[in-house]
Write a protein that holds these residues in place. Structure first.
Motif, PDB file in Angstrom:
ATOM      1  N   TRP A   5       9.410  40.785 -19.193  1.00 19.17           N
ATOM      2  CA  TRP A   5       9.498  40.440 -17.773  1.00 19.17           C
ATOM      3  C   TRP A   5       8.143  40.774 -17.163  1.00 19.17           C
ATOM      4  O   TRP A   5       7.253  41.264 -17.836  1.00 19.17           O
ATOM      5  CB  TRP A   5      10.646  41.177 -17.075  1.00 19.17           C
ATOM      6  CG  TRP A   5      10.469  42.658 -16.956  1.00 19.17           C
ATOM      7  CD1 TRP A   5       9.896  43.337 -15.912  1.00 19.17           C
ATOM      8  CD2 TRP A   5      10.870  43.662 -17.892  1.00 19.17           C
ATOM      9  NE1 TRP A   5       9.902  44.691 -16.161  1.00 19.17           N
ATOM     10  CE2 TRP A   5      10.509  44.916 -17.364  1.00 19.17           C
ATOM     11  CE3 TRP A   5      11.509  43.623 -19.142  1.00 19.17           C
ATOM     12  CZ2 TRP A   5      10.751  46.111 -18.044  1.00 19.17           C
ATOM     13  CZ3 TRP A   5      11.750  44.812 -19.817  1.00 19.17           C
ATOM     14  CH2 TRP A   5      11.378  46.032 -19.262  1.00 19.17           C
ATOM     15  N   GLY A  35      17.445  33.391 -11.216  1.00 20.53           N
ATOM     16  CA  GLY A  35      16.165  33.903 -11.669  1.00 20.53           C
ATOM     17  C   GLY A  35      16.235  34.910 -12.797  1.00 20.53           C
ATOM     18  O   GLY A  35      15.195  35.407 -13.254  1.00 20.53           O
ATOM     19  N   LYS A  73      20.012  30.905 -17.422  1.00 24.05           N
ATOM     20  CA  LYS A  73      19.329  31.708 -16.413  1.00 24.05           C
ATOM     21  C   LYS A  73      20.063  31.514 -15.093  1.00 24.05           C
ATOM     22  O   LYS A  73      20.345  30.382 -14.690  1.00 24.05           O
ATOM     23  CB  LYS A  73      17.864  31.256 -16.304  1.00 24.05           C
ATOM     24  CG  LYS A  73      16.969  32.145 -15.469  1.00 24.05           C
ATOM     25  CD  LYS A  73      15.531  31.644 -15.546  1.00 24.05           C
ATOM     26  CE  LYS A  73      14.578  32.575 -14.808  1.00 24.05           C
ATOM     27  NZ  LYS A  73      13.171  32.089 -14.861  1.00 24.05           N
ATOM     28  N   SER A 124      10.098  39.833 -12.071  1.00 21.07           N
ATOM     29  CA  SER A 124      10.533  38.450 -12.261  1.00 21.07           C
ATOM     30  C   SER A 124      10.482  38.062 -13.727  1.00 21.07           C
ATOM     31  O   SER A 124       9.850  38.713 -14.560  1.00 21.07           O
ATOM     32  CB  SER A 124       9.642  37.493 -11.459  1.00 21.07           C
ATOM     33  OG  SER A 124       8.306  37.527 -11.945  1.00 21.07           O
ATOM     34  N   TYR A 125      11.191  36.964 -14.017  1.00 20.60           N
ATOM     35  CA  TYR A 125      11.163  36.301 -15.323  1.00 20.60           C
ATOM     36  C   TYR A 125      10.620  34.901 -15.064  1.00 20.60           C
ATOM     37  O   TYR A 125      11.379  33.978 -14.735  1.00 20.60           O
ATOM     38  CB  TYR A 125      12.563  36.237 -15.920  1.00 20.60           C
ATOM     39  CG  TYR A 125      13.167  37.580 -16.239  1.00 20.60           C
ATOM     40  CD1 TYR A 125      13.057  38.135 -17.508  1.00 20.60           C
ATOM     41  CD2 TYR A 125      13.870  38.297 -15.269  1.00 20.60           C
ATOM     42  CE1 TYR A 125      13.616  39.362 -17.815  1.00 20.60           C
ATOM     43  CE2 TYR A 125      14.435  39.533 -15.561  1.00 20.60           C
ATOM     44  CZ  TYR A 125      14.308  40.056 -16.826  1.00 20.60           C
ATOM     45  OH  TYR A 125      14.855  41.278 -17.116  1.00 20.60           O
ATOM     46  N   VAL A 153      15.613  41.227  -9.012  1.00 22.03           N
ATOM     47  CA  VAL A 153      14.840  39.982  -9.065  1.00 22.03           C
ATOM     48  C   VAL A 153      14.930  39.251  -7.731  1.00 22.03           C
ATOM     49  O   VAL A 153      13.935  38.706  -7.233  1.00 22.03           O
ATOM     50  CB  VAL A 153      15.324  39.096 -10.228  1.00 22.03           C
ATOM     51  CG1 VAL A 153      14.744  37.685 -10.129  1.00 22.03           C
ATOM     52  CG2 VAL A 153      14.931  39.730 -11.568  1.00 22.03           C
TER      53      VAL A 153
END
Length: 271
Positions: free
Chosen positions: A223, A114, A111, A103-104, A97
């Protein structure tokens, strides 16, 4: 004529039933992954809540793990393997990431850098599959080289980090994996029949189905790859090869926790 066809028909019927039993066993082995992805999909349908979706999925993943353990579907040893898969997966996610591989995009409290904590459950689901398949099919390894396979699996894991800065050794490592697993097979039971499959072939087959699962996971928003941020697109077929290599890590972890057969039993199994 009928008497000649009868054995062949019986063989086809028996093979078909065995195939169905194998497919059903695989489905049972995927129970954790199916439940997890179903939860991810269902979470996208929830109305606006004061708790972030990613945070809810962390709680959901923990509850799933407890349920499988309390119901006896996974042993304490299995849960330990799954927990290690979770940690290894989170480390993998943090690097990938940070480098922008995927990415999320949604916010969450749980979290870090990221990466939501629930991301580790996606790898834990793979660990659950391997552990449950071991029990359900009574897996046994023939001519397995634990140390050599573990070294190559570790190198594969490290290469998925280092290839961002150093030459990608994926193909040489794939060749090494084939070399250390040459002659190694997995024995398993389906409907009372003891069958055998080359270990390398099992990695390829599992990798293919993990690639299909990844397509489903990104479709339901687990994701996002950069090219999926403005609309879902299929995951590149190269990920099929990546999963076929990465599954070796989970397999080595699971195999390391299984009791080894006695020398006499091992010698008999290799014949």
């Amino acid at each position: 004529m009928l008497s000649l066809n009868a054995p062949f028909t019986d063989l086809l019927t028996s093979s078909f039933r065995r195939l169905l039993a194998f497919a059903w066993g695989q489905t049972r082995a995927c129970a954790f992954a199916i439940a997890l992805l179903s939860g991810v999909a269902a979470s996208t349908l929830l109305p606006g809540l004061p708790v972030a979706r990613y945070d809810l999925l962390v709680v959901y993943g923990v509850l799933l793990t407890l349920l499988f353990w309390l119901r006896g579907w996974e042993s304490g040893r299995d849960v330990a393997v799954i927990a290690v898969c979770h940690v290894i997966g989170l480390a993998f996610e943090l690097v990938k990431v940070a480098l922008g591989s995927w990415s999320y995009p949604e916010p969450a409290v749980l979290k870090f850098a990221g990466v939501p904590l629930y991301g580790g459950f996606l790898y834990a689901a793979v660990g659950s599959y391997v552990c449950r398949a071991w029990h359900l099919f009574d897996l046994e390894l023939v001519r397995y080289r634990p140390r050599a396979t573990a070294v190559v699996a570790a190198a594969i894991y490290v290469n998925f980090f280092t290839h961002h800065w150093l030459p990608d050794a994926r193909w040489p490592l794939a060749a090494l994996l084939l070399a250390v697993t040459a002659g190694t097979s997995v024995r398993f039971t389906v409907r009372g029949a003891r069958l055998r499959m080359p270990l390398a072939l099992s990695f390829v087959l599992i990798g293919f189905f993990l690639w299909l699962a990844e397509n489903l996971a990104t479709y339901v928003g687990a994701w996002r790859y950069p090219y999926q941020l403005h609309g879902w697109q299929p995951v590149g077929v190269e990920k099929f090869g990546a999963w076929s290599l990465l599954i070796s890590i989970t397999f080595v972890l699971a195999a390391a926790t299984r009791p080894r057969p006695a020398a006499g039993t091992r010698a008999l199994a290799s014949n």
